[in-house]
Write a protein that holds these residues in place. Structure first.
Motif, mmCIF file in Angstrom:
data_model
loop_
_atom_site.group_PDB
_atom_site.id
_atom_site.type_symbol
_atom_site.label_atom_id
_atom_site.label_comp_id
_atom_site.label_asym_id
_atom_site.label_seq_id
_atom_site.Cartn_x
_atom_site.Cartn_y
_atom_site.Cartn_z
ATOM 1 N N ALA A 47 47.002 46.387 30.677
ATOM 2 C CA ALA A 47 45.716 45.812 30.298
ATOM 3 C C ALA A 47 45.070 45.089 31.478
ATOM 4 O O ALA A 47 43.859 45.194 31.692
ATOM 5 C CB ALA A 47 45.887 44.863 29.124
ATOM 6 N N ALA A 48 45.864 44.390 32.253
ATOM 7 C CA ALA A 48 45.329 43.678 33.420
ATOM 8 C C ALA A 48 44.794 44.651 34.464
ATOM 9 O O ALA A 48 43.678 44.494 34.970
ATOM 10 C CB ALA A 48 46.410 42.787 34.030
ATOM 11 N N VAL A 49 45.576 45.671 34.770
ATOM 12 C CA VAL A 49 45.138 46.663 35.765
ATOM 13 C C VAL A 49 43.940 47.451 35.244
ATOM 14 O O VAL A 49 42.974 47.688 35.974
ATOM 15 C CB VAL A 49 46.314 47.607 36.136
ATOM 16 C CG1 VAL A 49 45.837 48.762 36.984
ATOM 17 C CG2 VAL A 49 47.396 46.830 36.853
ATOM 18 N N GLY A 50 43.982 47.837 33.982
ATOM 19 C CA GLY A 50 42.875 48.580 33.394
ATOM 20 C C GLY A 50 41.595 47.760 33.352
ATOM 21 O O GLY A 50 40.504 48.265 33.613
ATOM 22 N N GLY A 51 41.713 46.480 33.018
ATOM 23 C CA GLY A 51 40.547 45.612 33.000
ATOM 24 C C GLY A 51 39.941 45.447 34.376
ATOM 25 O O GLY A 51 38.715 45.488 34.546
ATOM 26 N N ALA A 52 40.785 45.277 35.380
ATOM 27 C CA ALA A 52 40.285 45.159 36.753
ATOM 28 C C ALA A 52 39.627 46.459 37.203
ATOM 29 O O ALA A 52 38.543 46.445 37.810
ATOM 30 C CB ALA A 52 41.438 44.797 37.691
#
Length: 68
Positions: free
Chosen positions: A31-36
């Motif tokens: 989720a963190a990588v996808g959001g970034a």
């Protein structure tokens, strides 16, 4: 933001992950990588960031490090 405050916040955040399962950590990381990635690809659009986080979370949830 002062550097010490950023470092303290990061340590508290990472400490909160200590009781998570591998699947939970993969979901949060995805989720963190996808959001970034969503934010970068859409120029900071809220919809792009949220969409990227959702897709990344789903992908991270499906990754199984023990699968052979």
């Amino acid at each position: 933001m002062p550097a010490w405050l950023l470092m303290a916040t990061t340590l508290v955040y990472l400490g909160g992950c200590s009781g998570m399962s591998a699947r939970d950590r993969n979901t949060a990381g995805g989720a963190a990588v996808g959001g970034a990635a969503g934010a970068i690809l859409t120029g900071g659009s809220a919809a792009g960031t949220i969409g990227g986080a959702a897709v990344g979370g789903v992908i991270g949830n499906q990754v199984d490090p023990n699968k052979k």
